[in-house]
Design a protein around this motif. Structure first.
Motif, short mmCIF file in Angstrom:
data_model
loop_
_atom_site.label_atom_id
_atom_site.label_comp_id
_atom_site.label_asym_id
_atom_site.label_seq_id
_atom_site.Cartn_x
_atom_site.Cartn_y
_atom_site.Cartn_z
N GLU A 197 0.80 -1.22 0.00
CA GLU A 197 0.00 0.00 0.00
C GLU A 197 0.84 1.27 0.00
OE1 GLU A 197 -2.28 0.48 3.69
OE2 GLU A 197 -1.19 -1.26 4.47
N ILE A 198 2.15 1.15 0.17
CA ILE A 198 3.01 2.34 0.15
C ILE A 198 3.77 2.49 -1.16
CG2 ILE A 198 3.28 2.40 2.67
CD1 ILE A 198 6.07 1.12 2.25
N ALA A 199 3.56 1.59 -2.11
CA ALA A 199 4.31 1.61 -3.38
C ALA A 199 4.18 2.95 -4.10
CB ALA A 199 3.86 0.48 -4.28
N LYS A 200 3.01 3.55 -3.99
CA LYS A 200 2.75 4.82 -4.70
C LYS A 200 3.58 5.98 -4.17
CE LYS A 200 -1.16 6.07 -1.71
NZ LYS A 200 -0.96 4.94 -0.75
N GLU A 201 4.20 5.79 -3.01
CA GLU A 201 4.96 6.87 -2.39
C GLU A 201 6.36 7.02 -2.98
OE1 GLU A 201 3.52 8.80 -0.39
OE2 GLU A 201 1.84 7.67 0.45
N PHE A 202 6.80 6.04 -3.78
CA PHE A 202 8.19 6.03 -4.22
C PHE A 202 8.38 6.61 -5.61
CE2 PHE A 202 7.73 2.57 -1.13
CZ PHE A 202 8.64 3.02 -0.18
N GLU A 203 9.42 7.38 -5.74
CA GLU A 203 9.81 7.96 -7.02
C GLU A 203 10.23 6.85 -7.99
OE1 GLU A 203 10.53 11.61 -9.23
OE2 GLU A 203 9.60 11.24 -7.27
N ALA A 204 10.91 5.85 -7.46
CA ALA A 204 11.33 4.70 -8.27
C ALA A 204 11.59 3.52 -7.33
CB ALA A 204 12.59 5.02 -9.07
N ILE A 205 11.42 2.32 -7.88
CA ILE A 205 11.66 1.10 -7.11
C ILE A 205 12.78 0.32 -7.80
CG2 ILE A 205 10.70 -1.10 -6.33
CD1 ILE A 205 7.94 0.28 -6.27
N TYR A 206 13.89 0.18 -7.12
CA TYR A 206 15.03 -0.59 -7.62
C TYR A 206 15.05 -1.91 -6.86
CZ TYR A 206 16.43 4.08 -9.19
OH TYR A 206 16.45 5.34 -9.75
N ALA A 207 14.78 -3.01 -7.56
CA ALA A 207 14.66 -4.30 -6.88
C ALA A 207 14.76 -5.44 -7.89
CB ALA A 207 13.33 -4.37 -6.12
N CYS A 208 14.73 -6.67 -7.37
CA CYS A 208 14.78 -7.86 -8.22
C CYS A 208 13.49 -7.98 -9.03
CB CYS A 208 14.94 -9.12 -7.37
SG CYS A 208 16.43 -9.19 -6.36
N SER A 209 13.62 -8.57 -10.21
CA SER A 209 12.41 -8.80 -11.02
C SER A 209 12.66 -9.94 -12.01
CB SER A 209 12.00 -7.53 -11.77
OG SER A 209 13.01 -7.12 -12.67
N PHE A 210 11.56 -10.45 -12.54
CA PHE A 210 11.61 -11.53 -13.53
C PHE A 210 11.20 -11.00 -14.91
CE2 PHE A 210 10.82 -14.13 -9.67
CZ PHE A 210 11.85 -15.04 -9.80
N ILE A 211 11.49 -11.81 -15.92
CA ILE A 211 10.92 -11.61 -17.25
C ILE A 211 9.67 -12.49 -17.31
CG2 ILE A 211 11.25 -11.90 -19.74
CD1 ILE A 211 14.24 -11.59 -19.27
N TYR A 212 8.57 -11.92 -17.81
CA TYR A 212 7.30 -12.64 -17.84
C TYR A 212 6.86 -12.92 -19.28
CZ TYR A 212 7.05 -11.23 -12.95
OH TYR A 212 7.33 -11.03 -11.62
N ASN A 213 6.18 -14.04 -19.45
CA ASN A 213 5.65 -14.35 -20.78
C ASN A 213 4.32 -13.63 -21.00
OD1 ASN A 213 3.65 -15.81 -19.45
ND2 ASN A 213 4.62 -17.79 -19.81
N VAL A 214 3.67 -13.90 -22.13
CA VAL A 214 2.44 -13.18 -22.47
C VAL A 214 1.31 -13.45 -21.48
CG1 VAL A 214 2.95 -13.03 -24.93
CG2 VAL A 214 1.79 -15.06 -24.03
N ILE B 226 20.23 6.82 -8.68
CA ILE B 226 19.41 7.80 -7.97
C ILE B 226 20.11 9.15 -7.99
CG2 ILE B 226 18.48 8.46 -5.72
CD1 ILE B 226 18.16 5.42 -5.15
N ASN B 227 21.40 9.14 -7.72
CA ASN B 227 22.22 10.35 -7.71
C ASN B 227 22.13 11.10 -9.04
OD1 ASN B 227 25.59 11.02 -8.30
ND2 ASN B 227 24.46 12.15 -6.76
N LYS B 228 22.10 10.34 -10.14
CA LYS B 228 22.07 10.96 -11.47
C LYS B 228 20.65 11.10 -12.03
CE LYS B 228 26.70 9.61 -13.01
NZ LYS B 228 27.48 8.92 -14.06
N GLY B 229 19.66 10.64 -11.28
CA GLY B 229 18.29 10.78 -11.74
C GLY B 229 17.87 9.76 -12.78
N ILE B 230 18.50 8.58 -12.76
CA ILE B 230 18.19 7.51 -13.72
C ILE B 230 17.21 6.54 -13.07
CG2 ILE B 230 19.14 5.66 -15.14
CD1 ILE B 230 21.87 7.16 -14.92
N LYS B 231 16.00 6.49 -13.58
CA LYS B 231 14.98 5.64 -12.96
C LYS B 231 14.97 4.22 -13.51
CE LYS B 231 11.86 9.42 -11.73
NZ LYS B 231 10.48 9.97 -11.84
N SER B 232 15.54 4.02 -14.68
CA SER B 232 15.55 2.69 -15.28
C SER B 232 16.56 1.79 -14.56
CB SER B 232 15.91 2.77 -16.76
OG SER B 232 16.11 1.48 -17.30
N VAL B 233 16.09 0.65 -14.10
CA VAL B 233 16.96 -0.30 -13.41
C VAL B 233 17.99 -0.90 -14.37
CG1 VAL B 233 17.02 -2.50 -12.17
CG2 VAL B 233 15.21 -0.86 -11.69
N SER B 234 17.61 -1.10 -15.62
CA SER B 234 18.46 -1.81 -16.58
C SER B 234 19.32 -0.89 -17.45
CB SER B 234 17.59 -2.69 -17.48
OG SER B 234 16.62 -1.91 -18.15
#
Length: 235
Positions: A68-85, A108-116
């Motif tokens: 319920e607090i996910a909406k509070e974050f500017e970006a979320i840097y964490a583990c993730s999977f690749i998903y099929n259709v 974060i320091n440079k303002g890059i939100k993309s994890v990859s």
């Protein structure tokens, strides 16, 4: 993470994206966390500062997105999977360890939100043009993978807070060891209520950030005025 996929397949368990998010809804938060963001954002605004929140985690991004607090974050840097259709995980996308966490800090320091994104992170950006200076960071850590990140933030002029589960003596000892070794700035029980220690520590840090910012701007103004006078005198 690949082992998780193999184990799930062997047991006939489907790792669906929606299932991870559903698990996230059941995550129990520490006391005061839900109210924390509004309280601290308001305190920052009262001091003419914009507070931004980020997650730097070795946990599952999809689970965090379900909280319920996910909406509070500017970006979320964490583990993730690749998903099929069908939205079922079939291969690890991002695996996060202590080294990855320190890399995320520079994003974060440079303002890059993309994890990859591994290109922008290596581009040169002058310190005074980086949107989130290290000296204005406050890092909360509660696990071993946070230790290098906490030390990095501290060494770059920011503040790190080792938090531990309240009334857990062993966790408290571990956290206090970090401050004894100068790897963090503060140690607090994980109670985010307005009248507790974390609130006092963070608001004091915010006051210092504001004071330092005003001080630096005052110095720049005086130098600019001096340079202007020097330029006139040389004409």
């Amino acid at each position: 993470m690949n082992l998780m996929i193999m184990e799930a397949k062997a047991k006939g368990i489907s790792l669906k994206r929606d299932s991870f998010k559903q698990f996230g809804k059941d995550v129990e938060l520490f006391k005061g966390v839900k109210e924390w963001f509004g309280i601290i954002n308001r305190y920052g605004k009262e001091n003419d500062l914009e507070i931004k929140h980020y997650i730097n985690s070795s946990g599952m991004k999809e689970m965090i997105e379900g909280t319920e607090i996910a909406k509070e974050f500017e970006a979320i840097y964490a583990c993730s999977f690749i998903y099929n259709v069908d939205g079922i995980a079939y291969w690890p996308s991002i695996a996060v360890d202590y080294t990855t966490k320190t890399q995320f800090l520079f994003k974060i320091n440079k303002g890059i939100k993309s994890v990859s994104d591994n290109i922008a992170i290596n581009e040169y950006v002058p310190d005074d043009e980086r949107p989130v200076p290290f000296k204005q960071m406050i890092y909360f850590g509660d696990g071993e993978t946070d230790i290098p990140s906490m030390k990095l933030v501290k060494e770059h002029g920011g503040n790190s807070i080792a938090v531990y589960k309240p009334r857990d003596g062993n966790k408290k000892i571990i956290a206090e060891k970090l401050i004894s070794e100068n790897r963090v700035n503060f140690v607090c029980p994980a109670d985010y209520s307005e009248d507790k220690e974390i609130y006092k520590v963070v608001t004091t840090i915010i006051d210092k950030i504001k004071s330092d910012y005003d001080f630096e701007n005052l110095q720049k103004l005086h130098k600019a005025n001096a340079d202007k006078s020097k330029s006139k005198n040389n004409k």
